[in-house]
Scaffold this motif. Structure first.
Motif, PDB file in Angstrom:
ATOM      1  N   ARG A  99       0.837  -1.202   0.000  1.00  0.00           N
ATOM      2  CA  ARG A  99       0.000   0.000   0.000  1.00  0.00           C
ATOM      3  C   ARG A  99       0.868   1.246   0.000  1.00  0.00           C
ATOM      4  NH1 ARG A  99      -5.104  -1.561   3.959  1.00  0.00           N
ATOM      5  NH2 ARG A  99      -4.799  -3.775   3.676  1.00  0.00           N
ATOM      6  N   TYR A 100       1.953   1.205   0.773  1.00  0.00           N
ATOM      7  CA  TYR A 100       2.848   2.362   0.807  1.00  0.00           C
ATOM      8  C   TYR A 100       3.417   2.622  -0.583  1.00  0.00           C
ATOM      9  CZ  TYR A 100       6.489   5.598   2.129  1.00  0.00           C
ATOM     10  OH  TYR A 100       7.293   6.708   2.214  1.00  0.00           O
ATOM     11  N   ALA A 101       3.807   1.554  -1.270  1.00  0.00           N
ATOM     12  CA  ALA A 101       4.306   1.704  -2.646  1.00  0.00           C
ATOM     13  C   ALA A 101       3.218   2.305  -3.528  1.00  0.00           C
ATOM     14  CB  ALA A 101       4.769   0.362  -3.196  1.00  0.00           C
ATOM     15  N   ALA A 102       1.979   1.887  -3.322  1.00  0.00           N
ATOM     16  CA  ALA A 102       0.860   2.424  -4.105  1.00  0.00           C
ATOM     17  C   ALA A 102       0.673   3.907  -3.850  1.00  0.00           C
ATOM     18  CB  ALA A 102      -0.429   1.672  -3.772  1.00  0.00           C
ATOM     19  N   SER A 103       0.990   4.354  -2.640  1.00  0.00           N
ATOM     20  CA  SER A 103       0.790   5.766  -2.312  1.00  0.00           C
ATOM     21  C   SER A 103       1.670   6.678  -3.157  1.00  0.00           C
ATOM     22  CB  SER A 103       1.030   6.020  -0.817  1.00  0.00           C
ATOM     23  OG  SER A 103       2.411   5.980  -0.501  1.00  0.00           O
ATOM     24  N   TRP A 104       2.676   6.101  -3.795  1.00  0.00           N
ATOM     25  CA  TRP A 104       3.548   6.883  -4.675  1.00  0.00           C
ATOM     26  C   TRP A 104       2.996   6.981  -6.089  1.00  0.00           C
ATOM     27  CZ3 TRP A 104       7.554   9.813  -3.298  1.00  0.00           C
ATOM     28  CH2 TRP A 104       7.982   9.685  -1.971  1.00  0.00           C
ATOM     29  N   LEU A 105       1.916   6.271  -6.337  1.00  0.00           N
ATOM     30  CA  LEU A 105       1.313   6.283  -7.664  1.00  0.00           C
ATOM     31  C   LEU A 105       0.816   7.680  -7.992  1.00  0.00           C
ATOM     32  CD1 LEU A 105       0.385   4.496 -10.056  1.00  0.00           C
ATOM     33  CD2 LEU A 105      -1.762   4.200  -8.852  1.00  0.00           C
ATOM     34  N   MET A 106       1.283   8.244  -9.069  1.00  0.00           N
ATOM     35  CA  MET A 106       0.879   9.595  -9.456  1.00  0.00           C
ATOM     36  C   MET A 106      -0.071   9.510 -10.638  1.00  0.00           C
ATOM     37  SD  MET A 106       2.299  11.483  -7.318  1.00  0.00           S
ATOM     38  CE  MET A 106       3.646  11.540  -6.183  1.00  0.00           C
ATOM     39  N   LEU A 107      -1.327   9.650 -10.354  1.00  0.00           N
ATOM     40  CA  LEU A 107      -2.338   9.644 -11.407  1.00  0.00           C
ATOM     41  C   LEU A 107      -3.108  10.948 -11.331  1.00  0.00           C
ATOM     42  CD1 LEU A 107      -3.716   6.008 -11.107  1.00  0.00           C
ATOM     43  CD2 LEU A 107      -2.238   6.909 -12.883  1.00  0.00           C
ATOM     44  N   GLU A 108      -2.635  11.951 -12.047  1.00  0.00           N
ATOM     45  CA  GLU A 108      -3.254  13.271 -11.968  1.00  0.00           C
ATOM     46  C   GLU A 108      -4.716  13.250 -12.372  1.00  0.00           C
ATOM     47  OE1 GLU A 108      -0.899  16.105 -14.046  1.00  0.00           O
ATOM     48  OE2 GLU A 108       0.909  15.617 -12.937  1.00  0.00           O
ATOM     49  N   ALA A 109      -5.083  12.333 -13.232  1.00  0.00           N
ATOM     50  CA  ALA A 109      -6.469  12.294 -13.705  1.00  0.00           C
ATOM     51  C   ALA A 109      -7.421  11.694 -12.675  1.00  0.00           C
ATOM     52  CB  ALA A 109      -6.553  11.497 -14.999  1.00  0.00           C
ATOM     53  N   ARG A 154      11.859   4.563   1.876  1.00  0.00           N
ATOM     54  CA  ARG A 154      11.984   3.772   0.643  1.00  0.00           C
ATOM     55  C   ARG A 154      13.324   3.051   0.565  1.00  0.00           C
ATOM     56  NH1 ARG A 154       9.545   6.878  -4.465  1.00  0.00           N
ATOM     57  NH2 ARG A 154       9.536   4.765  -5.289  1.00  0.00           N
ATOM     58  N   VAL A 155      14.400   3.724   0.988  1.00  0.00           N
ATOM     59  CA  VAL A 155      15.713   3.060   0.996  1.00  0.00           C
ATOM     60  C   VAL A 155      15.710   1.924   2.015  1.00  0.00           C
ATOM     61  CG1 VAL A 155      18.178   3.364   1.500  1.00  0.00           C
ATOM     62  CG2 VAL A 155      16.964   5.076   0.140  1.00  0.00           C
ATOM     63  N   GLU A 156      15.117   2.178   3.183  1.00  0.00           N
ATOM     64  CA  GLU A 156      15.031   1.129   4.205  1.00  0.00           C
ATOM     65  C   GLU A 156      14.245  -0.073   3.678  1.00  0.00           C
ATOM     66  OE1 GLU A 156      13.721   0.535   8.873  1.00  0.00           O
ATOM     67  OE2 GLU A 156      12.874   2.220   7.754  1.00  0.00           O
ATOM     68  N   ALA A 157      13.102   0.181   3.032  1.00  0.00           N
ATOM     69  CA  ALA A 157      12.268  -0.902   2.507  1.00  0.00           C
ATOM     70  C   ALA A 157      12.995  -1.717   1.443  1.00  0.00           C
ATOM     71  CB  ALA A 157      10.966  -0.339   1.935  1.00  0.00           C
ATOM     72  N   ALA A 158      13.869  -1.061   0.698  1.00  0.00           N
ATOM     73  CA  ALA A 158      14.623  -1.747  -0.356  1.00  0.00           C
ATOM     74  C   ALA A 158      15.845  -2.488   0.194  1.00  0.00           C
ATOM     75  CB  ALA A 158      15.051  -0.744  -1.423  1.00  0.00           C
ATOM     76  N   GLY A 159      16.059  -2.407   1.517  1.00  0.00           N
ATOM     77  CA  GLY A 159      17.194  -3.100   2.126  1.00  0.00           C
ATOM     78  C   GLY A 159      18.496  -2.333   2.017  1.00  0.00           C
ATOM     79  N   GLY A 160      18.409  -1.048   1.721  1.00  0.00           N
ATOM     80  CA  GLY A 160      19.613  -0.250   1.507  1.00  0.00           C
ATOM     81  C   GLY A 160      20.454   0.019   2.735  1.00  0.00           C
ATOM     82  N   PHE A 161      19.928  -0.247   3.913  1.00  0.00           N
ATOM     83  CA  PHE A 161      20.681   0.025   5.147  1.00  0.00           C
ATOM     84  C   PHE A 161      21.147  -1.251   5.843  1.00  0.00           C
ATOM     85  CE2 PHE A 161      17.623   3.820   5.382  1.00  0.00           C
ATOM     86  CZ  PHE A 161      18.491   4.643   4.680  1.00  0.00           C
ATOM     87  N   GLU A 162      20.917  -2.391   5.230  1.00  0.00           N
ATOM     88  CA  GLU A 162      21.188  -3.668   5.896  1.00  0.00           C
ATOM     89  C   GLU A 162      22.655  -3.927   6.203  1.00  0.00           C
ATOM     90  OE1 GLU A 162      19.382  -6.694   3.501  1.00  0.00           O
ATOM     91  OE2 GLU A 162      17.360  -6.036   3.996  1.00  0.00           O
ATOM     92  N   HIS A 163      23.566  -3.354   5.457  1.00  0.00           N
ATOM     93  CA  HIS A 163      24.977  -3.693   5.617  1.00  0.00           C
ATOM     94  C   HIS A 163      25.749  -2.637   6.411  1.00  0.00           C
ATOM     95  CE1 HIS A 163      24.220  -7.011   2.974  1.00  0.00           C
ATOM     96  NE2 HIS A 163      23.725  -6.193   2.072  1.00  0.00           N
ATOM     97  N   HIS A 164      25.039  -1.894   7.225  1.00  0.00           N
ATOM     98  CA  HIS A 164      25.684  -0.882   8.059  1.00  0.00           C
ATOM     99  C   HIS A 164      25.554  -1.297   9.518  1.00  0.00           C
ATOM    100  CE1 HIS A 164      26.044   1.941   4.692  1.00  0.00           C
ATOM    101  NE2 HIS A 164      24.878   1.463   4.303  1.00  0.00           N
ATOM    102  N   SER A 165      26.591  -0.997  10.295  1.00  0.00           N
ATOM    103  CA  SER A 165      26.562  -1.404  11.699  1.00  0.00           C
ATOM    104  C   SER A 165      25.653  -0.518  12.541  1.00  0.00           C
ATOM    105  CB  SER A 165      27.984  -1.395  12.275  1.00  0.00           C
ATOM    106  OG  SER A 165      28.542  -0.093  12.161  1.00  0.00           O
ATOM    107  N   ARG A 166      25.422   0.691  12.123  1.00  0.00           N
ATOM    108  CA  ARG A 166      24.570   1.613  12.880  1.00  0.00           C
ATOM    109  C   ARG A 166      23.115   1.157  12.814  1.00  0.00           C
ATOM    110  NH1 ARG A 166      24.261   5.719  16.683  1.00  0.00           N
ATOM    111  NH2 ARG A 166      23.042   7.487  15.974  1.00  0.00           N
ATOM    112  N   SER A 167      22.439   1.187  13.944  1.00  0.00           N
ATOM    113  CA  SER A 167      21.029   0.818  13.993  1.00  0.00           C
ATOM    114  C   SER A 167      20.207   1.749  13.097  1.00  0.00           C
ATOM    115  CB  SER A 167      20.543   0.922  15.442  1.00  0.00           C
ATOM    116  OG  SER A 167      19.159   1.135  15.512  1.00  0.00           O
ATOM    117  N   VAL A 168      19.317   1.170  12.296  1.00  0.00           N
ATOM    118  CA  VAL A 168      18.459   1.969  11.422  1.00  0.00           C
ATOM    119  C   VAL A 168      17.547   2.854  12.267  1.00  0.00           C
ATOM    120  CG1 VAL A 168      16.671   1.896   9.638  1.00  0.00           C
ATOM    121  CG2 VAL A 168      18.566   0.269   9.566  1.00  0.00           C
ATOM    122  N   ALA A 169      17.060   2.325  13.374  1.00  0.00           N
ATOM    123  CA  ALA A 169      16.182   3.111  14.257  1.00  0.00           C
ATOM    124  C   ALA A 169      16.911   4.344  14.800  1.00  0.00           C
ATOM    125  CB  ALA A 169      15.677   2.239  15.401  1.00  0.00           C
ATOM    126  N   LYS A 170      18.194   4.184  15.134  1.00  0.00           N
ATOM    127  CA  LYS A 170      18.964   5.331  15.645  1.00  0.00           C
ATOM    128  C   LYS A 170      19.196   6.357  14.537  1.00  0.00           C
ATOM    129  CE  LYS A 170      21.128   3.050  19.528  1.00  0.00           C
ATOM    130  NZ  LYS A 170      22.346   2.547  20.152  1.00  0.00           N
TER     131      LYS A 170
END
Length: 196
Positions: A99-109, A154-170
């Motif tokens: 649903r979050y991905a759908a929220s990015w849907l841009m349908l001006e019409a 969006r980066v978090e959802a795509a797994g872009g932060f998985e290889h970092h030692s710092r907590s994503v929440a922090k």
């Protein structure tokens, strides 16, 4: 079978559930029809096509997000409101990735999507009232806020932060702290230099 009690609302809700399960890009009329155990043609008396079905999911997601943001902002201002607002978006994205991905849907019409987008803008402006920004700074701040929060999610959802030692929440908490500092100390716009 009496078309399994199909309505446009039931179809959109089923499509939204499907989006969360298999990804928004995999939502099709056929997939939703299978969920109800009917042929594709049974859906076309309730939705025109896949685009309308997907727009319905986007509008539903935006409505749900706006409801959560409004609830998060109630009775809060300043940094407390900013944190609650930001966390509402991030939590929704984790609970409902399709649903979050759908929220990015841009349908001006699609007026339903446009109307709900307007509500998000109004909620963000309500949040920013606690920072006493005026136009055009308020519009600039809205863009920065949305780009930062949604970009992070969006980066978090795509797994872009998985290889970092710092907590994503922090990192998330620090990003919100940084946004608060930026909003409280919004820079004056430099006068544009005349060009020859």
């Amino acid at each position: 079978m009496a078309r399994a009690g199909l309505t446009a609302e039931r179809l959109v809700r089923a499509a939204a559930e499907l989006a969360d399960e298999v990804g928004f890009e995999n939502v099709t009329v056929s997939a939703v029809a299978r969920r109800f155990g009917v042929k594709d043609a049974s859906l076309y008396s309730h939705v025109k096509n896949a685009q309308e079905l997907r727009a319905g999911v986007a509008a539903l997601a935006l409505t749900e997000l706006a409801d959560r943001a409004a609830e998060a902002l109630a009775g809060r201002s300043g940094k407390e409101a900013l944190r609650a607002y930001a966390d509402a978006y991030r939590t929704y994205a984790k609970q409902h990735p399709g649903r979050y991905a759908a929220s990015w849907l841009m349908l001006e019409a699609e007026t339903a999507v446009v109307g709900v987008n307007r509500r998000h803008s109004e909620l963000t402006r309500a949040l920013l009232r606690g920072y006493a920004l005026r136009e055009p700074d308020e519009t600039d701040a809205i863009r920065m806020l949305h780009a930062t929060l949604h970009g992070f999610v969006r980066v978090e959802a795509a797994g872009g932060f998985e290889h970092h030692s710092r907590s994503v929440a922090k990192s998330w908490a620090r990003a919100v702290d940084a946004l608060d500092v930026a909003l409280r100390n919004w820079p004056d716009e430099e006068p544009t230099k005349k060009t020859r």
